[in-house]
Design an enzyme around this catalytic site. Sequence first.
Site, PDB file in Angstrom:
ATOM      1  N   GLU A  67       9.721  -9.365  -5.558  1.00 17.53           N
ATOM      2  CA  GLU A  67      10.313  -8.166  -4.938  1.00 17.53           C
ATOM      3  C   GLU A  67      11.804  -8.364  -4.713  1.00 17.53           C
ATOM      4  O   GLU A  67      12.614  -7.489  -4.977  1.00 17.53           O
ATOM      5  CB  GLU A  67       9.626  -7.859  -3.610  1.00 17.53           C
ATOM      6  CG  GLU A  67       8.232  -7.296  -3.749  1.00 17.53           C
ATOM      7  CD  GLU A  67       7.550  -7.092  -2.412  1.00 17.53           C
ATOM      8  OE1 GLU A  67       7.902  -7.797  -1.442  1.00 17.53           O
ATOM      9  OE2 GLU A  67       6.676  -6.211  -2.328  1.00 17.53           O
ATOM     10  N   SER A  90       0.811  -1.227   0.000  1.00 14.27           N
ATOM     11  CA  SER A  90       0.000   0.000   0.000  1.00 14.27           C
ATOM     12  C   SER A  90       0.841   1.272   0.000  1.00 14.27           C
ATOM     13  O   SER A  90       0.427   2.292  -0.557  1.00 14.27           O
ATOM     14  CB  SER A  90      -0.926  -0.004   1.217  1.00 14.27           C
ATOM     15  OG  SER A  90      -0.132   0.003   2.401  1.00 14.27           O
ATOM     16  N   LYS A 106      10.087  -8.489   4.706  1.00 11.68           N
ATOM     17  CA  LYS A 106       9.108  -8.167   3.659  1.00 11.68           C
ATOM     18  C   LYS A 106       8.262  -9.397   3.379  1.00 11.68           C
ATOM     19  O   LYS A 106       8.601 -10.492   3.807  1.00 11.68           O
ATOM     20  CB  LYS A 106       9.828  -7.714   2.379  1.00 11.68           C
ATOM     21  CG  LYS A 106      10.283  -6.268   2.458  1.00 11.68           C
ATOM     22  CD  LYS A 106      11.060  -5.831   1.227  1.00 11.68           C
ATOM     23  CE  LYS A 106      10.229  -5.911  -0.026  1.00 11.68           C
ATOM     24  NZ  LYS A 106       8.931  -5.187   0.069  1.00 11.68           N
ATOM     25  N   LYS A 138       7.048   0.818  11.117  1.00 14.96           N
ATOM     26  CA  LYS A 138       7.979  -0.203  10.606  1.00 14.96           C
ATOM     27  C   LYS A 138       9.396  -0.041  11.147  1.00 14.96           C
ATOM     28  O   LYS A 138      10.258  -0.875  10.853  1.00 14.96           O
ATOM     29  CB  LYS A 138       8.013  -0.165   9.080  1.00 14.96           C
ATOM     30  CG  LYS A 138       6.688  -0.011   8.344  1.00 14.96           C
ATOM     31  CD  LYS A 138       5.658  -1.044   8.679  1.00 14.96           C
ATOM     32  CE  LYS A 138       4.400  -0.995   7.839  1.00 14.96           C
ATOM     33  NZ  LYS A 138       4.560  -1.325   6.433  1.00 14.96           N
TER      34      LYS A 138
HETATM   35  O1  DER Z   1       4.675  -7.541   0.984  1.00 15.35           O
HETATM   36  C1  DER Z   1       5.572  -6.704   0.903  1.00 15.35           C
HETATM   37  O2  DER Z   1       6.776  -6.975   0.904  1.00 15.35           O
HETATM   38  C2  DER Z   1       5.172  -5.253   0.941  1.00 15.35           C
HETATM   39  O3  DER Z   1       6.159  -4.448   0.358  1.00 15.35           O
HETATM   40  C3  DER Z   1       5.012  -4.927   2.409  1.00 15.35           C
HETATM   41  O4  DER Z   1       6.172  -5.328   3.053  1.00 15.35           O
HETATM   42  C4  DER Z   1       4.746  -3.476   2.695  1.00 15.35           C
HETATM   43  O5  DER Z   1       3.393  -3.301   2.524  1.00 15.35           O
HETATM   44  P1  DER Z   1       2.697  -1.957   3.042  1.00 15.35           P
HETATM   45  O6  DER Z   1       3.409  -0.835   2.312  1.00 15.35           O
HETATM   46  O7  DER Z   1       1.267  -2.110   2.593  1.00 15.35           O
HETATM   47  O8  DER Z   1       2.870  -1.899   4.528  1.00 15.35           O
END
Ligand code: DER
Length: 231
Positions: free
Chosen positions: A107, A31, A98, A125
């Site tokens: 990713e 997001s 992640k 985070k």
């Molecule tokens: O799934 C992933 O690796 C996403 O990048 C996650 O780590 C971060 O998701 P968010 O930006 O919705 O918190």
Amino acid sequence: NLIEIAKKKAGIAAVDEFVKDGMVLGIGSGSTVVYAVNRLIERTKQEGLKVVCIPTSFQSTQLIVNGGLTLGDLSQFPKIDVDIDGADEVDENLNLIKGGGGCLLQEKIVAFNSEKLVIVADYRKNSKILGEKWKKGIPIEVIPLAYVPLMNQMEKLGGSPFLRLAEKKAGPLITDNGNFILDVDFGEISDPKKLNQKIKMLSGVVETGLFIGMANKVYFGQQDGTLDQKI
Ligand code: DER
């Protein structure tokens, strides 16, 4: 709300500081990266910015295509200039957890082939040690046929494994690559590099959500609208 404002701040800062005309960009999933893509679209319209975007999931592909940005792939662009992605947790050495969004395999491939990995996140985070705030375990992508023996082996490594179940479908979550995800709780992780190596050795493990020494910079949007950074 405060978290969305924080995500937006981080997304804009990363794009404005790192993205230059003519670059090949990695576009992460989740997001927070949506705010970075929105800023990219805005700059493309305002400045006539020309960039090629390499996706990390179906979601990421949709962001690129729906945003009218140029979609590329790793066979055309095996070397990426800057990869912008989110994270579930960041420790003081910029190691990441992640995979909260289930997209960790592509990713990590895109991050691995990028000159720079820039992380965009909100204040939730930012940790000293992995496992301090993120309590849902390390996401690990595994080949479906091996998931039960792998769960046993994760326990032997001191983890507490859970097969990630789909929410809008009966049965396990299936990743964009047709695999399962085990979320394995190892508590606080003092040596993420060593743990990552141990997990990767297990037959049937495709990839882990431990990104060790890959991130160059992290932007943390704050509740008061300011920005923290870690490099
Ligand atoms: O799934 C992933 O690796 C996403 O990048 C996650 O780590 C971060 O998701 P968010 O930006 O919705 O918190």
